[in-house]
Motif scaffolding. Structure first.
Motif, PDB file in Angstrom:
ATOM      1  N   SER A 342       1.400   0.725  -6.166  1.00 51.80           N
ATOM      2  CA  SER A 342       1.935   0.125  -4.981  1.00 51.80           C
ATOM      3  C   SER A 342       2.530   0.991  -3.999  1.00 51.80           C
ATOM      4  O   SER A 342       2.349   1.002  -2.716  1.00 51.80           O
ATOM      5  CB  SER A 342       2.875  -1.029  -5.305  1.00 51.80           C
ATOM      6  OG  SER A 342       2.614  -2.096  -5.943  1.00 51.80           O
ATOM      7  N   TYR A 345      -0.018   2.794  -2.104  1.00 50.67           N
ATOM      8  CA  TYR A 345      -0.863   1.999  -1.109  1.00 50.67           C
ATOM      9  C   TYR A 345       0.065   1.899   0.271  1.00 50.67           C
ATOM     10  O   TYR A 345      -0.386   2.182   1.259  1.00 50.67           O
ATOM     11  CB  TYR A 345      -0.871   0.395  -1.617  1.00 50.67           C
ATOM     12  CG  TYR A 345      -1.887  -0.261  -0.683  1.00 50.67           C
ATOM     13  CD1 TYR A 345      -3.075  -0.469  -0.852  1.00 50.67           C
ATOM     14  CD2 TYR A 345      -1.005  -1.048   0.292  1.00 50.67           C
ATOM     15  CE1 TYR A 345      -3.935  -1.091  -0.069  1.00 50.67           C
ATOM     16  CE2 TYR A 345      -2.077  -1.793   0.933  1.00 50.67           C
ATOM     17  CZ  TYR A 345      -3.447  -1.713   0.957  1.00 50.67           C
ATOM     18  OH  TYR A 345      -4.319  -2.662   1.686  1.00 50.67           O
ATOM     19  N   ILE A 346       1.369   1.607  -0.225  1.00 52.00           N
ATOM     20  CA  ILE A 346       2.571   1.628   0.897  1.00 52.00           C
ATOM     21  C   ILE A 346       2.187   2.695   1.806  1.00 52.00           C
ATOM     22  O   ILE A 346       2.223   2.710   2.943  1.00 52.00           O
ATOM     23  CB  ILE A 346       3.760   1.242   0.410  1.00 52.00           C
ATOM     24  CG1 ILE A 346       3.753  -0.185  -0.049  1.00 52.00           C
ATOM     25  CG2 ILE A 346       4.830   1.229   1.392  1.00 52.00           C
ATOM     26  CD1 ILE A 346       4.624  -0.483  -0.987  1.00 52.00           C
ATOM     27  N   HIS A 349      -1.057   3.355   3.748  1.00 50.48           N
ATOM     28  CA  HIS A 349      -1.357   2.407   4.624  1.00 50.48           C
ATOM     29  C   HIS A 349      -0.422   2.144   5.715  1.00 50.48           C
ATOM     30  O   HIS A 349      -0.651   1.422   6.741  1.00 50.48           O
ATOM     31  CB  HIS A 349      -1.393   1.189   4.032  1.00 50.48           C
ATOM     32  CG  HIS A 349      -2.923   1.136   3.315  1.00 50.48           C
ATOM     33  ND1 HIS A 349      -4.355   0.777   3.628  1.00 50.48           N
ATOM     34  CD2 HIS A 349      -3.406   1.604   1.858  1.00 50.48           C
ATOM     35  CE1 HIS A 349      -5.130   1.004   3.097  1.00 50.48           C
ATOM     36  NE2 HIS A 349      -4.738   1.414   1.917  1.00 50.48           N
ATOM     37  N   LEU A 391       3.843  -4.860   3.113  1.00 55.54           N
ATOM     38  CA  LEU A 391       4.279  -5.261   1.722  1.00 55.54           C
ATOM     39  C   LEU A 391       3.533  -6.352   1.299  1.00 55.54           C
ATOM     40  O   LEU A 391       3.020  -6.446   0.207  1.00 55.54           O
ATOM     41  CB  LEU A 391       5.747  -5.591   1.387  1.00 55.54           C
ATOM     42  CG  LEU A 391       6.632  -4.417   1.559  1.00 55.54           C
ATOM     43  CD1 LEU A 391       8.116  -4.679   1.401  1.00 55.54           C
ATOM     44  CD2 LEU A 391       6.381  -2.996   0.692  1.00 55.54           C
ATOM     45  N   ASP A 393       0.515  -7.215   2.464  1.00 58.19           N
ATOM     46  CA  ASP A 393      -0.793  -6.606   2.214  1.00 58.19           C
ATOM     47  C   ASP A 393      -0.916  -5.727   0.984  1.00 58.19           C
ATOM     48  O   ASP A 393      -1.833  -5.971   0.416  1.00 58.19           O
ATOM     49  CB  ASP A 393      -0.969  -5.541   3.286  1.00 58.19           C
ATOM     50  CG  ASP A 393      -2.409  -4.955   3.470  1.00 58.19           C
ATOM     51  OD1 ASP A 393      -3.301  -5.351   2.824  1.00 58.19           O
ATOM     52  OD2 ASP A 393      -2.472  -3.814   4.173  1.00 58.19           O
ATOM     53  N   THR A 394       0.092  -4.941   0.653  1.00 54.68           N
ATOM     54  CA  THR A 394       0.183  -4.333  -0.823  1.00 54.68           C
ATOM     55  C   THR A 394      -0.031  -5.099  -1.938  1.00 54.68           C
ATOM     56  O   THR A 394      -0.808  -4.993  -2.852  1.00 54.68           O
ATOM     57  CB  THR A 394       1.580  -3.526  -0.903  1.00 54.68           C
ATOM     58  OG1 THR A 394       1.576  -2.936   0.329  1.00 54.68           O
ATOM     59  CG2 THR A 394       1.417  -2.451  -1.931  1.00 54.68           C
ATOM     60  N   ASN A 397      -3.703  -6.588  -2.338  1.00 53.90           N
ATOM     61  CA  ASN A 397      -4.492  -5.523  -2.442  1.00 53.90           C
ATOM     62  C   ASN A 397      -4.178  -4.773  -3.769  1.00 53.90           C
ATOM     63  O   ASN A 397      -5.081  -3.853  -4.299  1.00 53.90           O
ATOM     64  CB  ASN A 397      -4.666  -4.592  -1.345  1.00 53.90           C
ATOM     65  CG  ASN A 397      -5.488  -5.128  -0.160  1.00 53.90           C
ATOM     66  OD1 ASN A 397      -6.702  -5.235  -0.584  1.00 53.90           O
ATOM     67  ND2 ASN A 397      -4.674  -5.477   0.809  1.00 53.90           N
ATOM     68  N   THR A 398      -3.000  -4.940  -4.448  1.00 52.22           N
ATOM     69  CA  THR A 398      -2.623  -3.974  -5.729  1.00 52.22           C
ATOM     70  C   THR A 398      -2.467  -4.963  -6.896  1.00 52.22           C
ATOM     71  O   THR A 398      -1.877  -4.451  -7.940  1.00 52.22           O
ATOM     72  CB  THR A 398      -1.617  -3.162  -5.482  1.00 52.22           C
ATOM     73  OG1 THR A 398      -0.377  -4.033  -5.201  1.00 52.22           O
ATOM     74  CG2 THR A 398      -1.578  -1.940  -4.548  1.00 52.22           C
TER      75      THR A 398
END
Ligand SMILES: Cc1ncc(COP(=O)(O)O)c(C=O)c1O
Length: 401
Positions: A342, A345-346, A349, A391, A393-394, A397-398
């Motif tokens: 996460s 990703y954060i 992105h 967050l 979105d995270t 996607n995770t």
């Protein structure tokens, strides 16, 4: 003609295989701007450097004034240079009486090198104690007292006679004995993911160092200049180290480091041998002028106290199911989430959401929030709204990672 992106990959020494690669054309206040109109809210401050924001007008003015007077003149310590002496006077005037002499260098790492040498010279001993998950820089000496095997292994042999102990473990302090030259500690461990000392821990280190004739070195490279809600973290804990290390925000956006101690301790570098530590560019007049101007802004705008208020607001606004904990005080915050994927990703992105965020070296489950202390409440609100979308979105996607 090659693009800047291509040149960056071809000719700039890389530190990782996945750099952010965001091109920046201009930075002002809390924002950075890309060449095609991109706008990013800076939540990192170049890692706790731009405490007064990017290009604060008073800092820029001081730099311009100094440029019109002189640039580099001579190796450090020979000539009297107005920006150096005025900055040293101002800084030491704000510190406990004992910390009265300032040795300016170029960076945090070089300040750490100077401080370690000074401790060996003053005590005549060589053992250096440091803490697991501490970060003090990347040069050989600083790396030797870094608390992570991962980053040290490939570069051994490092300095001999160093001892790693656990932060917040009182029993490990038994290591401080008559062979100890110094204990080097970040009063708040930054790269460990913003870890505060448990009550009494720093006091106990201070006590044992005094009993055993070892010097206590505080590394306030990240915590200095208002970052944690006081001008220096030592004020919060009420402890006076023998040597204080500063860098990052010290130069107001220009490269500058310093180690600060008493006249008695510092005199070790000017005899047996003379020139015990020398540096060509340390305390560059333009950097000192910028640093002094930035410090005046921090004081005039009462940024340390305001930083505590802003921190409270940010914590209230930033609520999300992915967040487990927000650690820290002031504007040096670690946002703990569920897993390293996460965080990855954060941070990667964040620019798509108009934000610049960063990792911690030794804490893979948290990301860093450390904006310029000049950030307004509105801008914090804006940042939190964007972060919450990121967050969401995270989370999507995770989920299966
Ligand atoms: C606590 C601490 N000490 C020392 C350093 C090294 O400073 P520099 O990168 O200026 O050499 C850093 C850098 O991140 C740091 O965070």
């Amino acid at each position: 003609m090659l693009t800047n992106r291509q040149l960056f990959l071809l000719h700039i020494g890389q530190t990782s295989s996945s750099p952010l690669m965001i091109e920046i054309e201009k930075a002002e206040g809390v924002f950075m701007y890309g060449p095609d109109g991109e706008k990013y809210l800076d939540l990192v401050s170049g890692v706790s450097v731009s405490n007064t924001g990017h290009r604060h007008p008073k800092v820029v003015e001081a730099i311009k004034k100094q440029i019109d007077a002189y640039l580099h003149l001579m190796v450090y310590g020979e000539l009297i240079q107005n920006p150096q002496v005025r900055y040293a006077e101002r800084l030491t005037g704000m510190l406990p009486e004992h910390l009265s002499v300032c040795y300016f260098v170029n960076s945090g790492s070089e300040a750490v090198e100077g401080a370690l040498k000074l401790a060996k010279k003053f005590t005549g001993k060589s053992n250096m104690i440091f803490f697991r998950n501490s970060y003090h820089g990347s040069t050989h000496g600083a790396l030797s007292v870094q608390g992570s095997e991962l980053y040290k292994n490939a570069f051994r042999p490092l300095l001999p006679d160093t001892t790693q102990i656990d932060f917040n473990d009182l029993s490990s302090l038994d290591c401080i004995d008559n062979h100890t030259a110094c204990v080097i500690v970040e009063p708040v461990q930054a790269e460990a993911g913003v870890i505060y000392p448990v009550p009494g821990f720093l006091e106990e280190i201070r006590k044992r160092c005094s009993e055993r004739g070892a010097l206590l070195i505080f590394d306030e490279v990240q915590t200095g200049f208002g970052r944690t809600g006081q001008m220096f973290a030592l004020e919060r804990f009420g402890i006076v180290p023998d040597i204080l290390i500063l860098a990052k925000a010290l130069g107001g956006g220009m490269p500058l480091g310093a180690f600060i101690s008493s006249k008695e301790i510092m005199s070790g570098l000017c005899s047996n041998p003379e020139l015990g530590h020398i540096t060509t560019f340390g305390g560059h007049p333009v950097c000192c002028a910028a640093g002094l101007a930035s410090l005046e802004v921090i004081l005039e705008e009462n940024l340390p106290a305001k930083c505590a208020e802003k921190s409270d607001f940010l914590r209230r606004e930033l609520n999300h199911s992915l967040i487990k904990e927000i650690r820290g005080e002031g504007l040096l915050l670690a946002v703990e989430v569920d897993k390293p994927e996460s965080v990855q990703y954060i941070v990667s992105h964040a620019p798509e959401y108009g934000l610049i965020l960063d990792f911690f070296l030794f804490c893979k489950t948290a990301f860093r929030i450390a904006p310029p202390l000049t950030i307004s409440i509105d801008e914090i609100g804006q940042a939190c709204s964007q972060l919450k979308l990121l967050l969401d979105d995270t989370l999507k996607n995770t989920a299966s990672a």
